[in-house]
Design an enzyme around this catalytic site. Structure first.
Site, PDB file in Angstrom:
ATOM      1  CB  ALA A 184      -0.934   0.001   1.206  1.00 13.74           C
ATOM      2  CB  THR A 194       0.746   6.528   0.669  1.00 12.95           C
ATOM      3  OG1 THR A 194       2.163   6.369   0.507  1.00 12.95           O
ATOM      4  CG2 THR A 194       0.182   5.328   1.401  1.00 12.95           C
ATOM      5  NE  ARG A 208      -2.182  -5.245   8.699  1.00 14.73           N
ATOM      6  CZ  ARG A 208      -2.944  -5.599   7.677  1.00 14.73           C
ATOM      7  NH1 ARG A 208      -2.864  -4.931   6.544  1.00 14.73           N
ATOM      8  NH2 ARG A 208      -3.796  -6.598   7.780  1.00 14.73           N
ATOM      9  CG  HIS A 227      -4.238  -8.839  -2.052  1.00 14.44           C
ATOM     10  ND1 HIS A 227      -3.478  -8.018  -1.236  1.00 14.44           N
ATOM     11  CD2 HIS A 227      -4.001 -10.097  -1.626  1.00 14.44           C
ATOM     12  CE1 HIS A 227      -2.818  -8.758  -0.361  1.00 14.44           C
ATOM     13  NE2 HIS A 227      -3.113 -10.019  -0.583  1.00 14.44           N
ATOM     14  CB  CYS A 284     -22.607 -10.801 -12.758  1.00 10.40           C
ATOM     15  SG  CYS A 284     -24.204 -11.486 -12.237  1.00 10.40           S
ATOM     16  CB  CYS A 290     -25.257  -8.370 -13.481  1.00 12.96           C
ATOM     17  SG  CYS A 290     -25.059  -9.120 -15.112  1.00 12.96           S
ATOM     18  CB  CYS A 337     -28.368 -11.532 -15.448  1.00 18.06           C
ATOM     19  SG  CYS A 337     -27.310 -11.809 -14.005  1.00 18.06           S
ATOM     20  CG  ASN A 385       7.413  -0.087   4.956  1.00 13.83           C
ATOM     21  OD1 ASN A 385       6.549   0.259   4.148  1.00 13.83           O
ATOM     22  ND2 ASN A 385       7.111  -0.443   6.194  1.00 13.83           N
TER      23      ASN A 385
END
Length: 250
Positions: A29, A33, A41, A126, A134, A155, A157, A218
């Protein structure tokens, strides 16, 4: 107060990048930023804000199924990266790939910024907010469609649309994870940036590295700092801007 990163350390990293036979970047992440997105976190991250439900619960599989309206309320407000753009870190990684100095990117992020910046070999552990499907007929929808829809996106449908992202309680895509392990295990240089290395199984990727140089960038310390050849506690945008200048000037 964070100490200034010695120029010699940036030069050392730039030299290693230029001389490496195979370089892989593994990001979290903290890479995004600088674009305006919050991480999860850190002390200013999403997990330290107050909501009706804990963010970890909202972003879980059971919560999505049981309370999709509450899920999408949080999702639209906090995870809409379409309002932002890739930053210097994403752009430098893309340039390094074009210069044949970077073989691939493995990211924990779902914002899609790496591909937006032009990187081609990107493994999204991820998933991505740019892909949505859908639950009923599996028809795919864009991120723009989902974020502009009201309440629960549906969707054609009639089925509920789910972001193609890995929620808590869901397993990572085995094919993507296997490829990520392969890239890390075959890399000569592994640069890990913008991640606390606390989310399993993504954090365990570092243990598959058998190459020459491990670099950790980091803002805060990680559980793997002691294993690294170079540790830089600074934001990614600042470090990659310096790396870009160093490599371009030499």
């Amino acid at each position: 107060m964070r100490q200034k990163v010695p120029e010699s350390k940036i030069q050392q990293l730039a030299t290693i990048i230029k001389n490496s036979k195979s370089t892989v970047f593994f990001g979290g992440a903290g890479v995004s930023t600088e674009s305006g997105l919050k991480d999860f976190r850190s002390k200013d991250g999403l997990y330290h804000e107050k909501y009706k439900y804990p963010p970890e619960e909202i972003l879980s599989h059971h919560f999505f199924i049981e309370q999709p309206e509450e899920f999408y309320k949080f999702y639209r407000e906090k995870l809409n990266s379409l309002k932002y753009k890739p930053n210097i870190a994403h752009r430098v990684l893309s340039e390094l790939e074009k210069m044949k100095l970077l073989d691939g990117i493995i990211t924990q992020n779902i914002d899609g910024f790496d591909k937006m910046a032009g990187s081609r070999n990107v493994l999204e552990l991820h998933g991505s907010i740019l892909r949505n499907y859908c639950l009923n007929c599996h028809k795919f929808y864009s991120g723009d469609y989902v974020f502009k829809s009201s309440s629960i996106p549906k969707c054609s449908c009639g089925g509920i649309i789910k972001p193609d992202v890995v929620l808590y309680e869901e397993a990572l895509d085995n094919k993507v994870l296997t490829e990520a392990i392969k890239e890390v295990s075959e890399a000569d240089l592994l640069i890990v940036g913008g991640t606390s290395l606390q989310v399993y199984p993504a954090s365990s990727l570092v243990t598959y590295f058998r190459g020459k140089h491990l670099v950790l960038i980091n803002k805060d310390e990680t559980p793997y700092d002691y294993l690294a050849d170079i540790v830089i506690h600074d934001d990614l945008a600042s470090v990659f801007e310096k790396i870009n200048k160093s490599i371009s000037l030499n």
